[in-house]
Design a protein around this motif. Structure first.
Motif, PDB file in Angstrom:
ATOM      1  N   GLY A  81      28.427  41.623  39.446  1.00  0.00           N
ATOM      2  CA  GLY A  81      28.555  42.447  38.481  1.00  0.00           C
ATOM      3  C   GLY A  81      28.175  43.877  38.939  1.00  0.00           C
ATOM      4  N   ALA A  82      28.961  44.908  38.492  1.00  0.00           N
ATOM      5  CA  ALA A  82      29.043  46.398  38.625  1.00  0.00           C
ATOM      6  C   ALA A  82      29.518  47.028  37.721  1.00  0.00           C
ATOM      7  N   LEU A  83      29.169  48.299  37.503  1.00  0.00           N
ATOM      8  CA  LEU A  83      29.889  49.177  36.391  1.00  0.00           C
ATOM      9  C   LEU A  83      30.845  49.999  37.220  1.00  0.00           C
ATOM     10  N   CYS A  84      32.073  49.707  36.991  1.00  0.00           N
ATOM     11  CA  CYS A  84      32.951  50.267  37.868  1.00  0.00           C
ATOM     12  C   CYS A  84      34.339  50.373  37.090  1.00  0.00           C
ATOM     13  N   ASP A  85      35.429  51.265  37.940  1.00  0.00           N
ATOM     14  CA  ASP A  85      36.591  51.146  37.394  1.00  0.00           C
ATOM     15  C   ASP A  85      37.522  49.946  37.973  1.00  0.00           C
ATOM     16  N   PRO A  86      37.738  48.974  37.423  1.00  0.00           N
ATOM     17  CA  PRO A  86      38.187  47.749  37.967  1.00  0.00           C
ATOM     18  C   PRO A  86      39.615  47.793  38.637  1.00  0.00           C
ATOM     19  N   ASP A  87      40.521  48.781  38.231  1.00  0.00           N
ATOM     20  CA  ASP A  87      41.804  49.282  38.928  1.00  0.00           C
ATOM     21  C   ASP A  87      41.481  50.023  40.187  1.00  0.00           C
ATOM     22  N   ARG A  88      40.615  50.883  40.021  1.00  0.00           N
ATOM     23  CA  ARG A  88      40.359  51.659  41.396  1.00  0.00           C
ATOM     24  C   ARG A  88      39.926  50.482  42.641  1.00  0.00           C
ATOM     25  N   ILE A  89      38.968  49.665  42.171  1.00  0.00           N
ATOM     26  CA  ILE A  89      38.272  48.881  43.117  1.00  0.00           C
ATOM     27  C   ILE A  89      39.203  48.031  43.627  1.00  0.00           C
ATOM     28  N   THR A  90      40.168  47.462  42.834  1.00  0.00           N
ATOM     29  CA  THR A  90      41.468  46.600  43.007  1.00  0.00           C
ATOM     30  C   THR A  90      42.295  47.455  44.263  1.00  0.00           C
ATOM     31  N   GLN A  91      42.362  48.677  44.034  1.00  0.00           N
ATOM     32  CA  GLN A  91      43.148  49.449  44.937  1.00  0.00           C
ATOM     33  C   GLN A  91      42.507  49.531  46.232  1.00  0.00           C
ATOM     34  N   ILE A  92      41.216  49.696  46.114  1.00  0.00           N
ATOM     35  CA  ILE A  92      40.444  49.793  47.671  1.00  0.00           C
ATOM     36  C   ILE A  92      40.635  48.146  48.252  1.00  0.00           C
ATOM     37  N   LEU A  93      40.519  47.173  47.517  1.00  0.00           N
ATOM     38  CA  LEU A  93      40.374  45.532  47.996  1.00  0.00           C
ATOM     39  C   LEU A  93      41.859  45.606  48.883  1.00  0.00           C
ATOM     40  N   VAL A  94      43.012  46.209  47.975  1.00  0.00           N
ATOM     41  CA  VAL A  94      44.439  45.796  48.544  1.00  0.00           C
ATOM     42  C   VAL A  94      44.587  46.627  49.698  1.00  0.00           C
ATOM     43  N   ASN A  95      43.815  47.826  49.850  1.00  0.00           N
ATOM     44  CA  ASN A  95      44.127  48.492  51.143  1.00  0.00           C
ATOM     45  C   ASN A  95      43.116  47.972  52.144  1.00  0.00           C
ATOM     46  N   LEU A  96      41.939  47.346  52.160  1.00  0.00           N
ATOM     47  CA  LEU A  96      41.433  46.806  53.080  1.00  0.00           C
ATOM     48  C   LEU A  96      41.923  45.345  53.624  1.00  0.00           C
ATOM     49  N   LEU A  97      42.633  44.620  52.588  1.00  0.00           N
ATOM     50  CA  LEU A  97      43.137  43.474  53.161  1.00  0.00           C
ATOM     51  C   LEU A  97      44.494  43.715  53.643  1.00  0.00           C
ATOM     52  N   GLY A  98      45.139  44.646  53.282  1.00  0.00           N
ATOM     53  CA  GLY A  98      46.435  45.169  54.064  1.00  0.00           C
ATOM     54  C   GLY A  98      46.063  45.783  55.421  1.00  0.00           C
ATOM     55  N   ASN A  99      45.080  46.290  55.544  1.00  0.00           N
ATOM     56  CA  ASN A  99      44.769  46.786  56.994  1.00  0.00           C
ATOM     57  C   ASN A  99      44.433  45.810  57.669  1.00  0.00           C
ATOM     58  N   ALA A 100      43.582  44.816  57.300  1.00  0.00           N
ATOM     59  CA  ALA A 100      43.247  43.586  58.021  1.00  0.00           C
ATOM     60  C   ALA A 100      44.255  42.874  58.480  1.00  0.00           C
ATOM     61  N   LEU A 101      45.378  42.553  57.569  1.00  0.00           N
ATOM     62  CA  LEU A 101      46.482  41.876  57.842  1.00  0.00           C
ATOM     63  C   LEU A 101      47.212  42.580  58.921  1.00  0.00           C
ATOM     64  N   ALA A 102      47.522  43.781  58.838  1.00  0.00           N
ATOM     65  CA  ALA A 102      48.302  44.354  59.912  1.00  0.00           C
ATOM     66  C   ALA A 102      47.581  44.564  61.176  1.00  0.00           C
ATOM     67  N   ALA A 103      46.333  44.587  61.317  1.00  0.00           N
ATOM     68  CA  ALA A 103      45.718  44.430  62.566  1.00  0.00           C
ATOM     69  C   ALA A 103      45.488  43.180  62.993  1.00  0.00           C
ATOM     70  N   SER A 104      45.721  41.740  62.361  1.00  0.00           N
ATOM     71  CA  SER A 104      45.859  40.705  62.727  1.00  0.00           C
ATOM     72  C   SER A 104      46.925  40.102  63.577  1.00  0.00           C
ATOM     73  N   HIS A 105      46.664  39.393  64.730  1.00  0.00           N
ATOM     74  CA  HIS A 105      47.477  38.567  65.467  1.00  0.00           C
ATOM     75  C   HIS A 105      47.996  37.556  64.636  1.00  0.00           C
ATOM     76  N   GLN A 106      49.225  36.841  64.847  1.00  0.00           N
ATOM     77  CA  GLN A 106      49.785  35.582  64.384  1.00  0.00           C
ATOM     78  C   GLN A 106      48.468  34.781  64.598  1.00  0.00           C
ATOM     79  N   ARG A 107      48.193  33.548  63.671  1.00  0.00           N
ATOM     80  CA  ARG A 107      47.150  32.681  63.934  1.00  0.00           C
ATOM     81  C   ARG A 107      45.879  33.436  63.698  1.00  0.00           C
ATOM     82  N   GLY A 108      45.759  34.464  63.327  1.00  0.00           N
ATOM     83  CA  GLY A 108      44.348  35.095  63.168  1.00  0.00           C
ATOM     84  C   GLY A 108      43.591  34.595  62.098  1.00  0.00           C
ATOM     85  N   HIS A 109      42.476  35.245  61.707  1.00  0.00           N
ATOM     86  CA  HIS A 109      41.794  34.864  60.514  1.00  0.00           C
ATOM     87  C   HIS A 109      41.185  36.209  59.928  1.00  0.00           C
ATOM     88  N   VAL A 110      41.227  36.444  58.493  1.00  0.00           N
ATOM     89  CA  VAL A 110      40.524  37.448  57.958  1.00  0.00           C
ATOM     90  C   VAL A 110      39.639  36.926  56.904  1.00  0.00           C
TER      91      VAL A 110
END
Length: 212
Positions: A81-110
């Motif tokens: 639990g945290a006291l936060c803005d869930p929509d803004r935190i989701t925005q961060i998560l989408v960015n981090l996962l999107g960057n991880a995917l863009a940096a990955s090679h095929q058959r890579g792991h995130v």
């Protein structure tokens, strides 16, 4: 179309819709960048289960990982639990996962994980780790600057990126009293992005009751 050069058919309208979507996204990104630089994000904080947000975000993005044959593992089964803005935190998560995917090679792991900092710390820790192209040590801070992007060698840059996603994500984290940092052993050795959020306490101690 107004001059009669292009035929106003279904394909042309679809192309126009794509262009308008890109312009809307760019305008939104630039607006968020402005708020980030002015530390003027309008946050709507509420008691939030960050682990649940992480699972939901991963599920939403998983088809993109499947399309690129990249494994996405999530370690976020325990409510955090945290006291936060869930929509803004989701925005961060989408960015981090999107960057991880863009940096990955095929058959890579995130890997995406959410946990609380061991006592006496009072932070929520979210980590997104990939085993992809990595980041040179001298660029670990620079990637948070506006319009900086890490490009996979030998691959065309990802379409649609504006190069300000990490700048905005860090601005959101800092507006919450947290931060985002990057760690990497060097090019080709993958990268870990760490989001830290204060785990604010409810009156009388303990974590606030979770609404999401």
């Amino acid at each position: 179309m107004a001059d009669g050069i292009f035929v106003p058919d279904e394909a042309m309208f679809a192309s126009l819709a794509d262009d308008l979507h890109r312009l809307q996204r760019l305008a939104g990104d630039l607006s968020s960048l402005s708020r980030s630089e002015e530390a003027a994000f309008d946050l709507h904080r509420e008691p939030t289960d960050v682990a649940k947000l992480a699972r939901a975000t991963a599920d939403r993005l998983r088809p993109q990982f499947d399309d690129q044959v990249v494994t996405l593992a999530v370690d976020a089964s325990t409510p955090v639990g945290a006291l936060c803005d869930p929509d803004r935190i989701t925005q961060i998560l989408v960015n981090l996962l999107g960057n991880a995917l863009a940096a990955s090679h095929q058959r890579g792991h995130v890997a995406l994980s959410v946990h609380t900092e061991p006592p006496p710390g009072q932070h929520v820790i979210v980590r997104a780790t990939d085993d992809g192209i990595g980041i040179a040590p001298h660029d670990l801070e620079r990637i948070f600057h506006r319009f900086e992007r890490r490009e996979p060698p030998g691959r065309p840059p990802a379409a649609g990126g504006s190069g300000i996603g990490l700048t905005i994500a860090r601005g959101i984290a800092r507006a919450h009293g947290g931060d985002i940092t990057a760690q990497c052993a060097g090019p080709g050795k993958g990268t870990t992005f760490t989001l830290r959020l204060p785990q604010e306490r409810a009156p009388g101690g303990g974590t606030p009751p979770l609404s999401r």
